[in-house]
Design an enzyme around this catalytic site. Structure first.
Site, PDB file in Angstrom:
ATOM      1  N   GLU A  84       0.818  -1.217   0.000  1.00 37.75           N
ATOM      2  CA  GLU A  84       0.000   0.000   0.000  1.00 37.75           C
ATOM      3  C   GLU A  84       0.849   1.263   0.000  1.00 37.75           C
ATOM      4  O   GLU A  84       0.521   2.249  -0.668  1.00 37.75           O
ATOM      5  CB  GLU A  84      -0.910   0.001   1.230  1.00 37.75           C
ATOM      6  CG  GLU A  84      -1.868   1.183   1.275  1.00 37.75           C
ATOM      7  CD  GLU A  84      -2.754   1.136   2.506  1.00 37.75           C
ATOM      8  OE1 GLU A  84      -3.464   2.133   2.743  1.00 37.75           O
ATOM      9  OE2 GLU A  84      -2.742   0.133   3.214  1.00 37.75           O
ATOM     10  N   ASP A  85       1.948   1.255   0.755  1.00 35.17           N
ATOM     11  CA  ASP A  85       2.696   2.496   1.013  1.00 35.17           C
ATOM     12  C   ASP A  85       4.068   2.568   0.360  1.00 35.17           C
ATOM     13  O   ASP A  85       4.777   3.561   0.529  1.00 35.17           O
ATOM     14  CB  ASP A  85       2.872   2.696   2.531  1.00 35.17           C
ATOM     15  CG  ASP A  85       1.537   2.863   3.246  1.00 35.17           C
ATOM     16  OD1 ASP A  85       0.587   3.328   2.593  1.00 35.17           O
ATOM     17  OD2 ASP A  85       1.447   2.513   4.427  1.00 35.17           O
TER      18      ASP A  85
END
Length: 732
Positions: A84-85
């Protein structure tokens, strides 16, 4: 040394130490590689607190080790934010750590890159995705719970609005999920942490009350444990394990603030837990306990023969010792204890490598049921509403005539019961008997009821639209909607058109026929319907909530057609009527809000009052001179949550108020007080007396009072009783 002073390597060493102390077999090499991958991927990233971001996944992994989860779960926890990051892809995760870890990481990953029309819709879609992944592998939700638990532990660094939003989501979604999975420790900590931000005044008050009684409580529990050991272990020679327990802050909050009880009316604040080796011993110990202490009627619960839906099993009995203090005793086996503490994690099929269907699959049937319910509705937010109601901690257990147990949320009706048995039973229901007696269609079932559903053989018979306003569970609501969707299309279209016309008229939306049809076509397409008729039918059977989409429709109308608002000077003004607030209190600027009265000061009509807006629990009403108000007013971050309130012109409700009497300890004093109350026709909720110094007694009475004038009259009458030295209004 605090975590902020430690390096990433030192925190990871702490994780490895925790793993070693479990004594279980873990693939430390895979866990170390996952840590190195996360460390590289998150390099340079910081949390809001300023600490390196990789600290967060390490702490999440440690929580999961404490829950007894397996290697793949720990690895996925360390990697749960890399997709996600960071630039790391799911394919890279799968190549390095395998398909199972990639599935877990994908299930936990949020849908942040997909545009949604509202925060609520995004939240609902995130939850739906989690449940879809959980249906394949339950470890997804356990990782997510550990992730949320660590975020809540470190929430103090966030801005106030973010704190309240996260806390409310935790209380409404994640705590109920932890409850349904049976992970008690996680559920209770999530609730307590959320409450700290949703109602800080009440949280501080309960903590203060628990702190005041801490030494007394510990001494009491130790004394009870010693008596049990002397009787069961020393005299009877039985082998047991004893633990003391104190009810969670949120558990006390529910009973004191939401159910209107006083602190002294909660019987299970104190509890002693007895753990034995077999089920037979549980019932034998119960008999001994009831011989030692006096059991309170109707306070015995057998969750061994009738387990809760989250697998919880125990015997619960509330008893009174010779000092007159009530407390709860829980009796269970070691297997039941592990299940009660760790829930689904205690029955881990992946540890043993079990394949195919087993009891774990049966216990997760509710996940698939939630997903099926949501698919019946066009409203994606239904899934979050289902979690709030269907997975609520408070449940009732109802029996069919054949003895099958149906679990339902508190407040569920016989309609909910009928649909819980089978869709066809609900659709053809025409009445019901509870314990052999006919009841109305809106009867709310209670634990222990035996319910017999009466059905018709008429194949055209179906549910009533009015049932949608009565039912409690999303399962029943969506099955009713589904029936109307399939069986009454023309009726749905007519109902939907009628409702839409009412809303359009109320919002001054008016167009000629060709333009109106074009306008409705655009709305239907935006809501993913092929035609206007499909859109109207969805409104008719309840699949679309018109009130939810009306603001957007109105904005589109005004932007496209620029219809001027009606001239306010031409409207006939209506005389303003003073609103009657709930429980006789009017909250300025808020209509129809939930009102609860603070137990710290017990305000009465006539007191100068002020309100505190909690998140998710309404407005808490305090006296303006309450010590908690004066203290909380100093907090800059909370000031905007205090609102003006005042009593309605006519208040007919009664309010609990406690009076403290200091008197000579003479025979007949309690009788004289009771006679005085009876003569005044005042309802008494509780009475407690304790010895004071020099042959005096302190008596606390909680009464149902209509206001300050009546309170003054009561104090005056009590003051005239022989032997009474002083009468005061108690603060708590």
């Amino acid at each position: 040394m605090s975590d902020r002073d430690k390096t990433e390597a030192e925190v990871f060493e702490g994780l490895l130490s925790t793993i070693k102390n479990t004594g279980k077999q873990y693939d430390v090499d895979a866990i170390t590689r996952a840590y190195q991958t996360a460390l590289t991927a998150h390099e340079g990233q910081k949390r809001v607190s300023g600490e390196p971001y990789v600290m967060h996944p390490i702490h999440v992994a440690e929580i999961l080790v404490q829950l007894g989860m397996d290697t793949d779960t720990i690895v996925a926890a360390l990697l749960h934010d890399v997709v996600e990051d960071t630039p790391t892809t799911l394919d890279i995760v799968e190549k390095q750590f395998g398909k199972d870890v990639a599935l877990l990481v994908d299930g936990v990953t949020k849908l942040g890159k997909i545009p949604f029309s509202s925060r609520e819709e995004q939240q609902a879609e995130n939850v739906r995705k989690m449940l879809l992944a959980m249906a394949k592998d339950v470890r997804v939700i356990i990782i997510k719970l550990a992730d949320r638990l660590h975020n809540m532990r470190t929430l103090s660094v966030m801005r106030p609005q973010k704190q309240r939003d996260k806390a409310l989501e935790t209380m409404e979604v994640y705590a109920p999920l932890a409850h349904r999975l049976g992970i008690r420790a996680v559920k209770e900590e999530l609730e307590d942490l959320a409450l700290r931000y949703l109602d800080p005044v009440a949280y501080e008050e309960i903590e203060h009350m628990l702190e005041l009684k801490r030494d007394e409580r510990n001494q009491f529990i130790d004394h009870i444990k010693e008596r049990i050991i002397q009787r069961i272990v020393v005299q009877d020679g039985k082998k047991i394990h004893l633990e003391g327990r104190v009810k969670s802050v949120y558990g006390i909050y529910r009973k004191v603030y939401m159910n209107g009880r006083s602190f002294d009316e909660i019987y299970d604040i104190y509890a002693v837990r007895i753990i034995v080796d077999s089920v037979i011993e549980c019932y034998n110990i119960l008999g001994i306990v009831h011989d030692m202490f006096r059991p309170i009627p109707n306070r015995f619960k057998d969750y061994i023969s009738t387990p809760k839906p989250n697998m919880y099993q125990s015997l619960h009995t509330t008893v009174i010792d010779k000092e007159g203090i009530p407390f709860e005793i829980q009796i269970r086996t070691w297997d039941m204890h592990y299940t009660a503490e760790y829930g689904i994690a205690a029955h881990w099929k992946y540890k043993a490598g079990i394949q195919g269907k087993d009891k774990l699959e049966e216990r997760l049937a509710w996940v698939r049921q939630l997903l099926e319910v949501q698919q019946e509705s066009e409203d994606v937010e239904d899934i979050v509403r289902s979690i709030k109601t269907d997975l609520a901690p408070e449940e009732v257990f109802v029996f069919t005539p054949r003895g099958d147990v149906i679990s339902l949320p508190v407040g569920a009706t016989i309609i909910d019961f009928a649909y819980a048995i089978h869709t066809a039973v609900g659709n053809r229901m025409v009445g019901a008997k509870v314990d052999g007696r006919m009841v109305s269609i809106d009867y709310q079932v209670k634990t222990g009821n035996i319910v017999e559903i009466i059905t018709t053989k008429n194949p055209t018979q179906g549910p009533s639209r009015d049932w949608l306003k009565i039912v409690k569970t999303s399962e029943a609501r969506n099955k009713i909607r589904s029936w109307f969707k399939k069986e009454r299309r023309e009726e749905n279209i007519a109902e939907g058109r009628s409702e839409l016309e009412r809303e359009f008229k109320r919002n001054y939306i008016n167009l000629p026929e060709p333009e109106m049809r074009e306008f409705l076509t655009n709305i239907a397409k935006r809501q993913h319907f092929a035609s206007i008729e499909d859109f109207l039918a969805a409104i008719g059977y309840g699949g679309i909530s018109l009130s939810r989409i009306m603001p957007r429709i109105k904005d589109d109308y005004q932007r496209t057609y620029r219809t001027p608002e009606p001239d306010p000077t031409k409207l006939v003004p209506k005389p303003k009527k003073e609103r009657k607030g709930q429980s006789g209190v009017i909250v300025e600027g808020l209509d129809s809000c939930l009102v609860k009265f603070a137990r710290c000061c017990n305000p009465l009509p006539g007191d100068d009052i002020i309100g505190f807006v909690t998140r998710g629990f309404g407005v808490s009403i305090h006296k303006r001179d309450c010590v908690n108000v004066l203290a909380a007013m100093q907090d800059e971050t909370q000031r905007d949550r205090w609102v003006r309130t005042h009593w309605a012109a006519s208040v007919k409700e009664t309010f609990k108020s406690t009076i403290e009497i200091y008197a000579t300890d003479r025979q007949g004093m309690i009788a004289d007080i009771s006679i005085a109350l009876a003569n005044m026709h005042i309802q008494m909720h509780s009475l407690n007396a304790r010895e004071a110094k020099d042959k005096h007694v302190v008596i606390q009475i909680t009464l149902g009072i209509t206001g300050l004038d009546q309170l003054g009259n009561i104090i005056n009458i009590f003051s005239k009783i022989p032997g009474v030295i002083s009468v005061e209004r108690a603060t708590q």
